[in-house]
Design a protein around this motif. Structure first.
Motif, PDB file in Angstrom:
ATOM      1  N   LYS A 132     -11.230 -34.440 -74.663  1.00 28.75           N
ATOM      2  CA  LYS A 132     -11.607 -35.305 -73.583  1.00 28.75           C
ATOM      3  C   LYS A 132     -12.208 -34.240 -72.888  1.00 28.75           C
ATOM      4  O   LYS A 132     -12.072 -33.266 -72.500  1.00 28.75           O
ATOM      5  CB  LYS A 132     -10.647 -35.983 -72.919  1.00 28.75           C
ATOM      6  N   VAL A 133     -13.521 -34.827 -71.964  1.00 23.08           N
ATOM      7  CA  VAL A 133     -14.328 -34.069 -71.003  1.00 23.08           C
ATOM      8  C   VAL A 133     -14.038 -34.762 -69.694  1.00 23.08           C
ATOM      9  O   VAL A 133     -14.178 -36.160 -69.699  1.00 23.08           O
ATOM     10  CB  VAL A 133     -15.725 -34.490 -71.146  1.00 23.08           C
ATOM     11  N   VAL A 134     -13.493 -33.952 -68.649  1.00 21.55           N
ATOM     12  CA  VAL A 134     -13.220 -34.589 -67.475  1.00 21.55           C
ATOM     13  C   VAL A 134     -14.221 -33.980 -66.344  1.00 21.55           C
ATOM     14  O   VAL A 134     -14.394 -32.657 -66.448  1.00 21.55           O
ATOM     15  CB  VAL A 134     -11.723 -33.853 -67.000  1.00 21.55           C
ATOM     16  N   ARG A 135     -14.654 -34.829 -65.710  1.00 23.52           N
ATOM     17  CA  ARG A 135     -15.812 -34.567 -64.582  1.00 23.52           C
ATOM     18  C   ARG A 135     -15.443 -35.058 -63.255  1.00 23.52           C
ATOM     19  O   ARG A 135     -15.104 -36.410 -63.189  1.00 23.52           O
ATOM     20  CB  ARG A 135     -17.118 -35.237 -65.016  1.00 23.52           C
ATOM     21  N   ASP A 136     -15.125 -34.328 -62.311  1.00 22.80           N
ATOM     22  CA  ASP A 136     -14.780 -34.698 -60.923  1.00 22.80           C
ATOM     23  C   ASP A 136     -13.364 -35.364 -61.077  1.00 22.80           C
ATOM     24  O   ASP A 136     -13.202 -36.623 -60.477  1.00 22.80           O
ATOM     25  CB  ASP A 136     -15.834 -35.634 -60.080  1.00 22.80           C
ATOM     26  N   GLY A 137     -12.508 -35.030 -62.067  1.00 18.31           N
ATOM     27  CA  GLY A 137     -11.304 -35.770 -62.142  1.00 18.31           C
ATOM     28  C   GLY A 137     -11.083 -36.992 -63.017  1.00 18.31           C
ATOM     29  O   GLY A 137     -10.227 -37.736 -63.087  1.00 18.31           O
ATOM     30  N   ARG A 138     -12.383 -37.449 -63.502  1.00 21.12           N
ATOM     31  CA  ARG A 138     -12.602 -38.561 -64.092  1.00 21.12           C
ATOM     32  C   ARG A 138     -12.922 -38.403 -65.753  1.00 21.12           C
ATOM     33  O   ARG A 138     -13.828 -37.397 -66.014  1.00 21.12           O
ATOM     34  CB  ARG A 138     -13.396 -39.455 -63.573  1.00 21.12           C
ATOM     35  N   CYS A 139     -12.107 -38.849 -66.659  1.00 21.21           N
ATOM     36  CA  CYS A 139     -12.735 -38.738 -68.098  1.00 21.21           C
ATOM     37  C   CYS A 139     -13.969 -39.386 -68.344  1.00 21.21           C
ATOM     38  O   CYS A 139     -14.018 -40.600 -68.083  1.00 21.21           O
ATOM     39  CB  CYS A 139     -11.413 -39.193 -68.874  1.00 21.21           C
ATOM     40  N   VAL A 140     -15.036 -38.718 -68.692  1.00 19.42           N
ATOM     41  CA  VAL A 140     -16.399 -39.367 -69.208  1.00 19.42           C
ATOM     42  C   VAL A 140     -16.373 -39.126 -70.771  1.00 19.42           C
ATOM     43  O   VAL A 140     -17.443 -39.733 -71.136  1.00 19.42           O
ATOM     44  CB  VAL A 140     -17.460 -38.424 -68.300  1.00 19.42           C
ATOM     45  N   PHE A 141     -15.554 -38.678 -71.667  1.00 20.66           N
ATOM     46  CA  PHE A 141     -15.732 -38.701 -72.888  1.00 20.66           C
ATOM     47  C   PHE A 141     -14.410 -38.372 -73.493  1.00 20.66           C
ATOM     48  O   PHE A 141     -13.693 -37.275 -72.983  1.00 20.66           O
ATOM     49  CB  PHE A 141     -16.763 -37.572 -73.360  1.00 20.66           C
ATOM     50  N   ASP A 142     -14.080 -39.189 -74.775  1.00 19.56           N
ATOM     51  CA  ASP A 142     -12.869 -39.119 -75.229  1.00 19.56           C
ATOM     52  C   ASP A 142     -12.989 -39.335 -76.715  1.00 19.56           C
ATOM     53  O   ASP A 142     -13.524 -40.184 -77.044  1.00 19.56           O
ATOM     54  CB  ASP A 142     -11.942 -40.048 -74.833  1.00 19.56           C
ATOM     55  N   ALA A 143     -12.512 -38.038 -77.612  1.00 20.29           N
ATOM     56  CA  ALA A 143     -12.759 -38.411 -79.118  1.00 20.29           C
ATOM     57  C   ALA A 143     -11.839 -37.569 -79.637  1.00 20.29           C
ATOM     58  O   ALA A 143     -11.156 -36.813 -79.150  1.00 20.29           O
ATOM     59  CB  ALA A 143     -14.277 -37.624 -79.408  1.00 20.29           C
ATOM     60  N   THR A 144     -11.741 -38.085 -80.885  1.00 14.23           N
ATOM     61  CA  THR A 144     -10.602 -37.422 -81.836  1.00 14.23           C
ATOM     62  C   THR A 144     -11.533 -36.491 -82.747  1.00 14.23           C
ATOM     63  O   THR A 144     -12.630 -36.990 -83.379  1.00 14.23           O
ATOM     64  CB  THR A 144      -9.921 -38.585 -82.406  1.00 14.23           C
ATOM     65  N   ALA A 145     -10.935 -35.338 -83.217  1.00 17.06           N
ATOM     66  CA  ALA A 145     -11.526 -34.559 -84.190  1.00 17.06           C
ATOM     67  C   ALA A 145     -10.582 -34.159 -85.291  1.00 17.06           C
ATOM     68  O   ALA A 145      -9.350 -33.943 -84.925  1.00 17.06           O
ATOM     69  CB  ALA A 145     -12.328 -33.338 -83.446  1.00 17.06           C
ATOM     70  N   MET A 146     -11.217 -33.724 -86.408  1.00 11.12           N
ATOM     71  CA  MET A 146     -10.156 -33.063 -87.413  1.00 11.12           C
ATOM     72  C   MET A 146     -10.762 -31.819 -87.762  1.00 11.12           C
ATOM     73  O   MET A 146      -9.810 -31.001 -87.907  1.00 11.12           O
ATOM     74  CB  MET A 146     -10.659 -33.994 -88.582  1.00 11.12           C
ATOM     75  N   ASN A 147     -12.079 -31.360 -87.548  1.00 11.71           N
ATOM     76  CA  ASN A 147     -12.268 -29.973 -87.834  1.00 11.71           C
ATOM     77  C   ASN A 147     -12.382 -29.337 -86.567  1.00 11.71           C
ATOM     78  O   ASN A 147     -11.678 -28.076 -86.366  1.00 11.71           O
ATOM     79  CB  ASN A 147     -13.723 -29.946 -88.372  1.00 11.71           C
ATOM     80  N   ASP A 148     -12.947 -29.659 -85.601  1.00 12.16           N
ATOM     81  CA  ASP A 148     -13.031 -28.637 -84.523  1.00 12.16           C
ATOM     82  C   ASP A 148     -13.994 -29.112 -83.202  1.00 12.16           C
ATOM     83  O   ASP A 148     -14.644 -30.458 -83.405  1.00 12.16           O
ATOM     84  CB  ASP A 148     -14.155 -27.302 -84.854  1.00 12.16           C
ATOM     85  N   VAL A 149     -13.526 -28.724 -82.167  1.00 15.12           N
ATOM     86  CA  VAL A 149     -14.345 -29.025 -80.680  1.00 15.12           C
ATOM     87  C   VAL A 149     -15.287 -27.827 -80.727  1.00 15.12           C
ATOM     88  O   VAL A 149     -14.624 -26.750 -80.690  1.00 15.12           O
ATOM     89  CB  VAL A 149     -13.349 -29.288 -79.665  1.00 15.12           C
ATOM     90  N   VAL A 150     -16.460 -28.055 -80.364  1.00 13.87           N
ATOM     91  CA  VAL A 150     -17.422 -26.724 -80.060  1.00 13.87           C
ATOM     92  C   VAL A 150     -18.239 -26.995 -78.642  1.00 13.87           C
ATOM     93  O   VAL A 150     -18.691 -28.161 -78.587  1.00 13.87           O
ATOM     94  CB  VAL A 150     -18.573 -26.755 -81.357  1.00 13.87           C
ATOM     95  N   VAL A 151     -17.935 -25.963 -77.859  1.00 18.13           N
ATOM     96  CA  VAL A 151     -18.804 -26.046 -76.806  1.00 18.13           C
ATOM     97  C   VAL A 151     -20.122 -25.075 -76.976  1.00 18.13           C
ATOM     98  O   VAL A 151     -19.794 -23.905 -77.544  1.00 18.13           O
ATOM     99  CB  VAL A 151     -18.216 -25.579 -75.358  1.00 18.13           C
ATOM    100  N   ASN A 152     -21.400 -25.759 -76.836  1.00 19.53           N
ATOM    101  CA  ASN A 152     -22.636 -24.998 -77.159  1.00 19.53           C
ATOM    102  C   ASN A 152     -23.500 -24.622 -76.024  1.00 19.53           C
ATOM    103  O   ASN A 152     -23.589 -25.486 -75.164  1.00 19.53           O
ATOM    104  CB  ASN A 152     -23.539 -25.653 -78.265  1.00 19.53           C
TER     105      ASN A 152
END
Length: 291
Positions: A132-152
């Motif tokens: 999940k992506v948390v912004r200012d204490g609030r979840c703005v994106f939630d996802a399930t992944a099998m391979n990877d989570v990538v920050v680019n």
């Protein structure tokens, strides 16, 4: 001998050349084995196959006891993420390129599937990632992944600076083009290209792989998947996060991406005698040049 699987769902990479023919041929074979065949809704609507019952993903999860996925690893991961919560086992028939988890060649599907339908198979369970992506204490994106989570980093920007924590403990601040958190399944994907190690799927771990790090001593590290990894955006413009094929663009400074083990597993079925090492040799061409 009667099939162990009464009701089989067919899911196809419907924009691939020859996919309609492949699905029809597999469906006809399943009928000869005594299986009831259903098409997943998007597969049916995009191939124009109308002679079979149709179910959406939730219907497949509720009523089918096996899913046959015809395509490549991307097709398998896409449907597998949706079906994992229902516990439906997956068999992959490869119409893609590499095929690490869609490992049965289409030309061999009858020979491979016949004993599998009788119950002669290898079971291969793999944990998924919940992020999940948390912004200012609030979840703005939630996802399930099998391979990877990538920050680019952004397409036109320079490096990003990332603060990495494991179970709330500070690990490092790193400047790089990005960071990959990969499962054992994902260790043969983007993480491998970035210099990460291969992780056997029986290992309960993740690999943390920096992408083109500014500090060359910043190396990949294997971690337990029982903990939680947090990546905070410290500096850099237009950073994005990718969760398999799902994306969130324009991360802001202070955004925190947290990754933990999902409560669900994907269950793959392989032909009897299947070996992970056979797959590596074949797909990575380890045996080329050997007399």
């Amino acid at each position: 001998m009667k099939s162990q699987f009464r009701h089989v769902a067919l899911i196809g990479k419907y924009h691939a050349q020859g996919s309609r023919f492949a699905l029809e041929e597999i469906a006809n074979f399943l009928h000869t084995q005594g299986c009831e065949v259903t098409l997943e809704a998007e597969t049916a609507s995009n191939t124009g196959l109308t002679q079979y019952p149709v179910l959406d993903v939730a219907g497949v999860g509720a009523h089918c006891d096996l899913a046959l996925v015809v395509g490549g690893d991307g097709t398998m991961l896409g449907i597998g993420r949706q079906l994992a919560q229902f516990g439906v086992p997956l068999v992959g028939i490869n119409q893609g390129r590499l095929g690490f988890i869609t490992d049965i060649a289409f030309d061999d599907f009858q020979t491979a599937l016949e004993p599998m339908l009788r119950g002669e198979f290898e079971e291969d369970r793999r944990w998924m990632m919940q992020a999940k992506v948390v912004r200012d204490g609030r979840c703005v994106f939630d996802a399930t992944a099998m391979n990877d989570v990538v920050v680019n980093r952004g397409a036109t920007a320079g490096m990003v600076e990332l603060r990495v924590e494991v179970d709330g403990r500070f690990v490092a601040n790193q400047r790089a083009d990005g960071l990959i958190i990969a499962s054992p399944t994902g260790s043969t994907a983007y993480a491998l290209s970035a210099g990460g190690p291969l992780i056997h799927p029986s290992i309960s771990g993740w690999v943390l792989v920096p992408i083109a790090p500014h500090t060359l001593s910043n190396r990949p590290i294997v971690l337990s998947d029982a903990g939680e990894i947090t990546v905070e955006i410290v500096a850099g413009r237009d950073a994005s996060a990718n969760f398999d094929m799902q994306s969130l663009a324009s991360l802001l400074h202070g955004d925190r991406i947290t990754v933990r083990r999902s409560e669900f597993q994907m269950c793959f079925l392989h032909p009897k005698g299947w070996s992970y090492f056979d797959t590596l040799r074949k797909k990575l061409h380890w045996n080329e040049g050997v007399a």
